[in-house]
Design an enzyme around this catalytic site. Structure first.
Site, PDB file in Angstrom:
ATOM      1  N   LYS A 158      -5.009  -5.771  11.074  1.00 50.98           N
ATOM      2  CA  LYS A 158      -6.414  -6.148  11.233  1.00 50.98           C
ATOM      3  C   LYS A 158      -6.664  -6.702  12.632  1.00 50.98           C
ATOM      4  O   LYS A 158      -7.688  -6.400  13.264  1.00 50.98           O
ATOM      5  CB  LYS A 158      -6.816  -7.180  10.175  1.00 50.98           C
ATOM      6  CG  LYS A 158      -6.836  -6.623   8.759  1.00 50.98           C
ATOM      7  CD  LYS A 158      -7.359  -7.661   7.770  1.00 50.98           C
ATOM      8  CE  LYS A 158      -7.461  -7.067   6.363  1.00 50.98           C
ATOM      9  NZ  LYS A 158      -8.000  -8.030   5.386  1.00 50.98           N
ATOM     10  N   ILE A 159      -5.705  -7.503  13.135  1.00 51.64           N
ATOM     11  CA  ILE A 159      -5.842  -8.026  14.495  1.00 51.64           C
ATOM     12  C   ILE A 159      -5.882  -6.877  15.496  1.00 51.64           C
ATOM     13  O   ILE A 159      -6.658  -6.868  16.440  1.00 51.64           O
ATOM     14  CB  ILE A 159      -4.687  -8.996  14.812  1.00 51.64           C
ATOM     15  CG1 ILE A 159      -4.760 -10.234  13.906  1.00 51.64           C
ATOM     16  CG2 ILE A 159      -4.714  -9.410  16.274  1.00 51.64           C
ATOM     17  CD1 ILE A 159      -3.607 -11.191  14.072  1.00 51.64           C
ATOM     18  N   GLY A 177      -5.450 -12.653   9.643  1.00 51.58           N
ATOM     19  CA  GLY A 177      -4.041 -12.981   9.884  1.00 51.58           C
ATOM     20  C   GLY A 177      -3.125 -11.790   9.934  1.00 51.58           C
ATOM     21  O   GLY A 177      -2.032 -11.852  10.525  1.00 51.58           O
ATOM     22  N   GLU A 178      -3.504 -10.686   9.345  1.00 48.84           N
ATOM     23  CA  GLU A 178      -2.647  -9.509   9.318  1.00 48.84           C
ATOM     24  C   GLU A 178      -2.667  -8.825  10.677  1.00 48.84           C
ATOM     25  O   GLU A 178      -3.703  -8.685  11.310  1.00 48.84           O
ATOM     26  CB  GLU A 178      -3.126  -8.540   8.234  1.00 48.84           C
ATOM     27  CG  GLU A 178      -3.127  -9.142   6.832  1.00 48.84           C
ATOM     28  CD  GLU A 178      -3.682  -8.163   5.805  1.00 48.84           C
ATOM     29  OE1 GLU A 178      -3.617  -6.944   6.065  1.00 48.84           O
ATOM     30  OE2 GLU A 178      -4.170  -8.622   4.756  1.00 48.84           O
ATOM     31  N   SER A 179      -1.485  -8.351  11.077  1.00 48.17           N
ATOM     32  CA  SER A 179      -1.355  -7.758  12.404  1.00 48.17           C
ATOM     33  C   SER A 179      -2.182  -6.495  12.540  1.00 48.17           C
ATOM     34  O   SER A 179      -2.752  -6.231  13.596  1.00 48.17           O
ATOM     35  CB  SER A 179       0.122  -7.456  12.692  1.00 48.17           C
ATOM     36  OG  SER A 179       0.638  -6.557  11.706  1.00 48.17           O
TER      37      SER A 179
END
Length: 1453
Positions: free
Chosen positions: A661-662, A657-659
């Site tokens: 990590k995305i 969910g973290e940007s």
């Protein structure tokens, strides 16, 4: 229209060889036929006003060209002189074909012309060798497919269409069909299909005929594939399939004409809307093939058009097959909800297409793999359609799909590995289970298909080897086996056809395994897989996938790796760090983790928590970033659309969910995607930005919280200038937009629960994987992997068959289950799966009803009426007899059943005993029979509770008997029949064979059987147990003894358990009963039977007989006589086999006890006689023991005195053995051994005389006196034995002097009533003393203690001289003693032993002697030494003074 029928003579012409020369009569026949056909056409034409009027209008008008050509042909047919095959067929076909093509002719005329052409073609006058045959065949096809005629009524139109079908089929079946081009074959099929398509609006007859013709065409065309030269197919191997349109202008290359899916089902032919005439093929024809693998995004090449005019072969087959597949594509994107389109939702069309495809595959078979384009059609387009139609609600379509897949499996499974996996995972396994929403009809069809596959002998083996043992594939074998097992379970419902179907599938798999067992001569032992060191598990390869020596260990290794990976996944899901450490410990990951190995673990391991995987891959740690990039590099995005690739990538984990990590995840994806499929993207940044945009669009379109959805224009506008500063093509972005809108990218993938659905993106990935997957392993009929497979499915299979057997009510189903049970037993035994066999027996025993509490009044009759129970019982004992080697804990259940039968009186009374006896008789006829007979009931009377009547006839007689106190009615016929069935069932069981054949059981199974018998018998209870418990214990003990006797070669294996069990019985029994009787005599029987064969175990066997000595006194007394008889028989039969002292000690102890038992003493003494008479079986090991036993018999007053005397004679006679041993030793042994044996013989002799000394004190005069004489003989008869001096000294002290003293004491202290005539005994004792002393004088003189010994002799004589018997001195003794003493003195004088010396020693002996002699008889000195009286007087004073001193010295020395 009757002319359409073929003349009766034409069949013969068809059967002639094609190269035969036709005679004149053949030409005449052909001419006559053509003439009659011309006449028929002209006759029909004359009926028409137009044709008839023109003909009669006058001489100024010419006839119509059609009529002229027919008449011209009529003139020529009888003038042909050449061979038929040299005549151009176009000459006699063209006039008829012109009529067919003419748009001026009506339907009746066209129909007759078509019939004429059909008859000519079927006459078989043309073949491939006929001149210009290719042009003629092309002309026929072109003319018929462009047929024109006026439609006057629907019926005539249908007739023409049917005749068109008839002619086209005749063209394909003709011997000249090989001259047709690919183009013409395609045209024929196209024309037929158009008629099929249009027949829906015609009469009821046309459509089935058209469809049948289509089937025949397909079969005829594809039947040529196996004969086609493989090189022909190679020409088109490089070409792919495409959606295309072929130019109308060049009609030679216009292949197909079909318009489906437009909803148009009118009866008017296209292109002729209002003319009133009809045509078959006058419209523009579009390419019949459609896009293969929709959504693949492939730019494919057109078919090579230059091949179409060539003689027909692979190109037309590819086109036709592609067309058939495209018929299924029509329904791919249609709404399967409301019936908005009758064609789309009519199951008839796809069913028709599937049946055509099935026919093609049936005929081509394995030949397809030689032609890559056909194979690729099947691998991709066809199988994708099959997957989609497999989920159809129509049972007919599903059934046809399954039939096609079965055909493909049979012929092409080596090329369809992953497709078959997908079909079972996404279709069969989903439809066969109601929890996925399938109807009962779908479940039933899917289950029937699965059972059909299971009936293929190697199907399950190949599924296991290729899929279950592949880390990238599902466990299809396990899933199918579990499905069959679960589907056979009737849960809260009666047994249905679905349950029986699943049972058939299970039994088919099991029977297949059982059949393979016989194909393996020597079963290879299963070597456990052990990973010694780390090897990349995803790169393990097999050297040879066709050699079982290579692929069998390879797949077993892969399966081991797959299992360990799944265990590692379980650990990882609980704790990622520990999970990786576990895999390092099992050598699946390196000791020092590297990114590639972890990435492959994430990529190829099923069951991982996708949330944890996503968190790991999105982590900012450097190692995690490296793993992420390696993970992305495991994907193949070659030629894949961006959205498809992104779907596949995000299915394997949950996008964090973290940007940040995305960002990292999408960067890795974009880099990999751009590397493999750059297409129109300028760089990887463009791929990254577009991927982000797709994720945002996906969220926007499919999140319910977003109210205002992004439009297509918004999406395109948002992605301006992202492609290296330029815009991406609008069509490209539009396609992505609509793809995301229609099909959501699931950023929260399933965690593996349930079965996957086959999405377009997954199919594309499957096609990519199929290029890299390991080769398909083809198994033969040998059981390479059956051990591993059966270990997986055995438990559920046994449970499923058991449940069906429990719920079944029909004999047919019973038998199916029984066959399954026996097959399971066979496999378990052959693969040494003892636990499985034990579980099977536990399950089966429940159905015998024998273990159930007796809840019915007549259990025997109930058993006879219960077919299920009887079949289960026979099966249990069949398994026990056939596969007993591999039964372990299951013996307990089998014995429980046997006990129940025993309690019901259904077993022979002596089943176990007879078994043992028969076995022994058969193996040793010389000795077995007497031994067996000695153990009959006559020799072993039971002292316990008598057993009730038993045995088969006994039970039957109970049924027929009438109780006088409670009268019972005669049994009914039904009862008698039930009882008879029970008896027949028991006879079929062959229960006795379990024990008689136990000698063939493997060691472990035999040991388990013995332990089970002991366990079932229960621990013996002290005190009073119930008669039923005792009866059970006795029966079990009989069986235990039986198997012990039957396994004498392996007695070491059984002996400890048997001995402990008998010991428990003996030590816990305080009263005589049948159990202890059986235990004691069984023990003796075992010893008696086994001693001749087990000399190394003789001591152990004989030691066990000491249990008899531990019997409670009351028990021992009750059975003493029988025990003695058995011991006697044992001794007589096995005396030569008893060699140890310990063994003889046991025997003699038992015999000694009987000496004082009134009934047993005779048998005991008889055994002792056998041993000791003539020293037959006397040994140094048993000599002392036998002498002691004889002494006890001599002392015993139970029998007559005569027996005691005989016992003394035995003791005396044993001296001869000592003499023989001594002489033999001196002759054969070395000096050291002789000395040792002499010492031993001396000790034995000493024991002998000591024993005789004891008997010398017997109260009975006869015995006592005989004992003294015997002792004398033993003391004086040892000349051949070198008795050491010290032994002689012991003999005088312990035997002779002791005996004299004891007799003297008895004479003085006991009454005459107890000891009669003691004086005679004393006299014999004195004589013994004198005789022995004189005989041994020379040896005794050597002793340093001779003086002491001589003093002892004088002292005893002096006492005997003074003894008073019955209060007065014995006159005979008074006379005897001096006389004996005088003889001794004379001998001593003669030998210069007793002389007067000046030496102190001589004087002491002299003085001492005469001091005592004078006390006995003063006159003896003068009688012996008359010349020395004066010297005696002179020295008397000195002697008196020193007497006391000398006597002290003597005693001291």
């Amino acid at each position: 229209m009757g002319r359409l029928k073929m003349p009766s003579g034409i069949k013969a012409i068809e059967e002639e060889p094609e190269d035969i020369d036709y005679s004149c009569s053949d030409r005449t026949t052909l001419a006559c036929m053509i003439n009659s056909e011309i006449a028929a056409v002209l006759a029909v034409m004359r009926r028409n006003v137009r044709w008839g009027g023109r003909y009669m209008s006058g001489d100024d008008q010419l006839e119509h060209s059609l009529i002229q050509s027919l008449k011209a042909l009529r003139k020529q047919v009888f003038c042909w002189q050449h061979q038929l095959h040299t005549i151009n067929p176009s000459l006699y076909l063209l006039p008829f074909l012109e009529v067919i093509r003419s748009d001026e002719t009506g339907a009746p005329i066209t129909g007759v012309a078509l019939s004429s052409v059909y008859r000519i073609l079927t006459l078989d006058v043309v073949d491939r060798n006929t001149v210009n045959i290719d042009a003629a065949m092309h002309l026929v096809v072109d003319s018929v497919t462009s047929c024109r005629f006026e439609v006057t009524d629907p019926a005539s139109e249908e007739v023409v269409l049917m005749k068109i079908l008839q002619v086209l089929l005749a063209c394909m079946k003709s011997k000249a069909s090989v001259t047709l081009s690919n183009q013409h074959v395609c045209t024929i099929v196209n024309t037929c299909f158009r008629i099929v398509h249009q027949a829906g609006s015609k009469g009821e007859l046309l459509q089935p005929i058209a469809r049948h013709t289509m089937h025949e065409l397909v079969r005829c065309i594809f039947s040529h594939l196996p004969d086609v030269d493989k090189a022909e197919g190679a020409v088109v191997n490089g070409s792919n399939n495409t959606k295309r349109e072929v130019a109308v202008q060049d009609s030679e290359y216009a292949f197909w004409g079909h318009q489906l899916g437009n909803g148009n089902n009118s009866s008017d032919y296209e292109g002729q809307p209002s003319s009133g005439s009809s045509t078959v093929s006058t419209i523009p024809i579009t390419g019949m093939t459609d896009e293969i693998g929709a959504g693949t995004g492939k730019d494919v090449l057109p078919v090579d058009l230059h091949l179409m005019p060539e003689p027909f072969g692979i190109p037309c087959m590819v086109e036709i097959f592609h067309f058939l597949c495209s018929l299924l594509n029509v329904f791919e994107y249609m709404d399967m909800g409301p019936r908005s389109n009758t064609i789309a939702f009519d199951e008839d069309v796809p069913l028709f297409a599937l049946s055509l495809i099935n026919s093609a595959i049936e005929l081509t078979g394995p030949s397809i793999r030689n032609h890559s384009r056909l194979l690729s059609l099947i691998q991709d387009e066809l199988f994708l359609n099959l997957m989609q139609f497999g989920l159809s609600m129509s049972p007919l379509i599903l059934s046809m799909v399954c039939s096609i897949v079965l055909n493909l499996y049979q012929h092409l499974r080596t090329e369809l590995k992953l497709q078959i996996e997908a079909f079972f995972s996404c279709v069969i396994l989903r439809l066969a289970q109601s929890r996925y929403g399938s109807s009962y009809q779908q479940q039933e069809v899917a289950m029937e298909a699965l059972v059909d596959f299971c009936r293929q002998k190697t199907f399950m083996v190949e599924m296991y080897a290729n899929l279950d043992c592949d880390i990238t594939c599902n466990n299809v074998f396990e899933d199918l086996a579990n499905l069959l097992s679960k589907s056979a379970f009737p849960v809260n419902c009666p047994l249905s056809s679905m349950h029986i179907l699943a049972l058939d599938g299970l039994t088919a798999v099991i029977q297949g395994m059982a059949e393979r067992i016989g194909n393996e001569s020597v079963r290879a032992e299963q070597v456990p897989v052990i990973l010694q060191e780390y090897t990349p598990f995803w790169s393990v390869k097999c050297d040879n996938y066709s050699d079982p020596d290579h692929w069998v260990p390879f797949v077993r290794r892969k399966k081991y790796i797959k299992r360990r990976l799944m265990i590692g996944a379980d650990h990882f899901n609980r704790d990622p760090k520990k999970g990786l450490e576990f895999l390092q410990g099992t050598h699946l990951l390196p000791d020092k983790l590297d990114p590639q190995s972890v990435a492959c673990f994430f990529r190829y391991t099923a069951g991982l928590d996708k949330n944890l995987v996503g968190d790991f891959l999105g982590n900012h740690d450097e190692f995690c970033v490296q793993v992420l990039h390696e993970f992305a590099w495991t994907f193949d995005f070659q030629d894949m659309n961006l959205d498809t690739a992104l779907r596949l990538f995000l299915e394997t984990f949950r996008l964090p969910g973290e940007s940040q990590k995305i960002q990292r995840v999408l960067e890795a994806f974009s880099e990999r995607y751009y590397e493999q499929s750059p297409q129109i993207l300028a760089n990887k940044d463009a791929a990254l930005l577009l991927s982000y945009s797709l994720i945002l669009l996906n969220t926007d379109q499919h999140n319910v919280q977003v109210k205002k959805k992004m439009t297509e224009e918004d999406f395109i506008r948002n992605n301006r200038h992202i492609n290296g500063g330029s815009d991406l093509p609008r069509e490209f972005l539009s396609e992505l937009y609509h793809s995301i809108c229609k099909n959501e990218i699931r950023t929260i993938p399933d965690q593996g629960a349930g079965l996957p659905e086959m999405t377009p993106s997954r199919w594309i990935d499957l096609m990519h994987k199929s290029k890299r997957t390991a080769p398909y392993i083809v198994s033969d009929s040998r059981p390479y992997l059956d051990h591993d497979m059966f270990a997986i499915m055995s438990g559920p299979t046994i449970a499923a068959i058991s449940v069906v057997f429990d719920h079944a009510e029909h004999e047919e189903i019973y038998q199916t289950c029984i066959d399954g049970f026996l097959a399971v037993a066979n496999i378990s035994a052959c693969h040494h799966l003892e636990d499985v066999l034990d579980d099977l027996i536990v399950s089966l025993c429940k159905f015998t009803t024998l273990l159930n509490p007796a809840s019915v009044e007549e259990p025997v009759l109930a058993f006879g009426d219960d077919m299920k129970a009887r079949m289960a019982t026979v099966t249990v004992f069949t398994i026990a007899n056939r596969y007993g080697d591999f039964i372990h804990t299951g013996w307990r259940n089998i014995l429980d059943c046997i006990l129940r039968l025993h309690k019901l009186g259904l077993l022979p009374a002596r089943v176990a005993s007879d078994a043992a006896d028969e076995s022994e008789v058969s193996t040793d006829p010389g000795q077995g029979k007497p031994i067996a007979n000695s153990l009959t009931a006559a020799h072993m009377p039971s002292m316990g509770t008598p057993r009730r009547s038993s045995g088969l006839m006994g039970r039957f007689s109970q049924l027929l008997s009438l109780d006088t106190e409670e009268p019972r009615s005669q049994p009914t016929e039904q009862q008698l029949a039930a009882h008879q069935r029970t008896l027949q069932t028991i006879q079929k069981c062959h229960i006795d064979s379990i024990f008689t054949e136990s000698k063939f059981l493997q060691a472990e199974s035999l040991l388990q059987l013995a332990r089970a018998l002991i366990w079932v018998a229960g621990r013996p209870q002290k005190g009073n147990g119930s008669p039923e418990d005792e009866d059970t214990a006795v029966f079990c003990l009989e069986l235990l003894i039986a198997i012990t006797l039957n396994n004498r070669d392996r007695i070491v294996l059984l002996w400890q358990g048997v001995y402990e069990h008998i010991a428990n019985i003996v030590q816990s029994t305080v009263m005589p009963c049948a159990l202890v009787e059986k235990a004691v005599f069984g023990l003796l029987r075992i010893c008696q039977r086994l001693l001749p064969y087990k000399e190394n175990l003789a001591d152990e066997l004989l030691r066990s007989m000491q249990l008899v000595l531990k019997l409670d006194a009351r028990v021992a007394d009750a059975y003493c006589e029988q025990i003695t008889q058995e011991v006697s028989r044992l001794v007589k039969a096995n005396a030569s086999h008893i060699r140890s002292q310990m063994g003889w000690r046991t025997i003699t102890s038992l015999l000694s006890i009987t000496a004082r038992h009134p009934e047993a003493s005779e048998a005991g003494f008889d055994a002792l006689l056998f041993i000791m008479t003539d020293g037959a079986h006397l040994l140094p090991a048993n000599y002392i023991l036998c002498v002691d036993a004889s002494r006890q018999f001599a002392e015993s007053r139970v029998g007559q005195a005569e027996r005691s005397v005989r016992a003394l004679d035995l003791m005396t006679g044993s001296l001869d053995c000592l003499l023989r041993w001594a002489v033999g030793a001196r002759e054969t042994m070395v000096e050291d051994d002789v000395a040792k044996l002499s010492q031993d013989i001396g000790e034995m002799w000493l024991k002998l005389v000591q024993g005789l000394r004891k008997v010398c004190l017997d109260q009975r005069e006869e015995v006592r006196n005989h004992a003294v004489l015997s002792l004398q003989r033993c003391l004086t008869g040892v000349d051949g034995i070198k008795i050491p001096q010290n032994v002689w000294l012991q003999c005088f002290d312990l035997v002779i002097f002791t005996m004299l003293d004891d007799l003297l004491e008895i004479s003085i202290g006991q009454s005459q009533k107890d000891y009669r005539n003691m004086e005679s005994t004393l006299m014999l004792a004195m004589k013994l003393l004198a005789k022995v002393f004189l005989q041994l004088l020379d040896d005794l003189l050597q002793l340093t203690t001779f003086c002491k010994l001589w003093l002892g002799v004088l002292t005893r004589m002096e006492k005997y001289m003074k003894v008073k018997v019955r209060g007065k001195k014995g006159e005979k003794l008074q006379e005897l003693v001096p006389e004996l003493l005088k003889n001794i003195l004379l001998v001593m004088k003669t030998r210069a032993v007793l002389i007067q010396r000046s030496a102190l020693g001589g004087d002491s002996l002299w003085e001492l002697t005469w001091l005592h002699v004078n006390n006995i008889s003063p006159s003896l000195q003068s009688d012996v030494f008359p010349n020395q009286e004066s010297q005696q007087a002179d020295m008397s004073d000195e002697a008196v003074s020193s007497h006391s001193k000398d006597e002290g010295q003597i005693s001291g020395s």
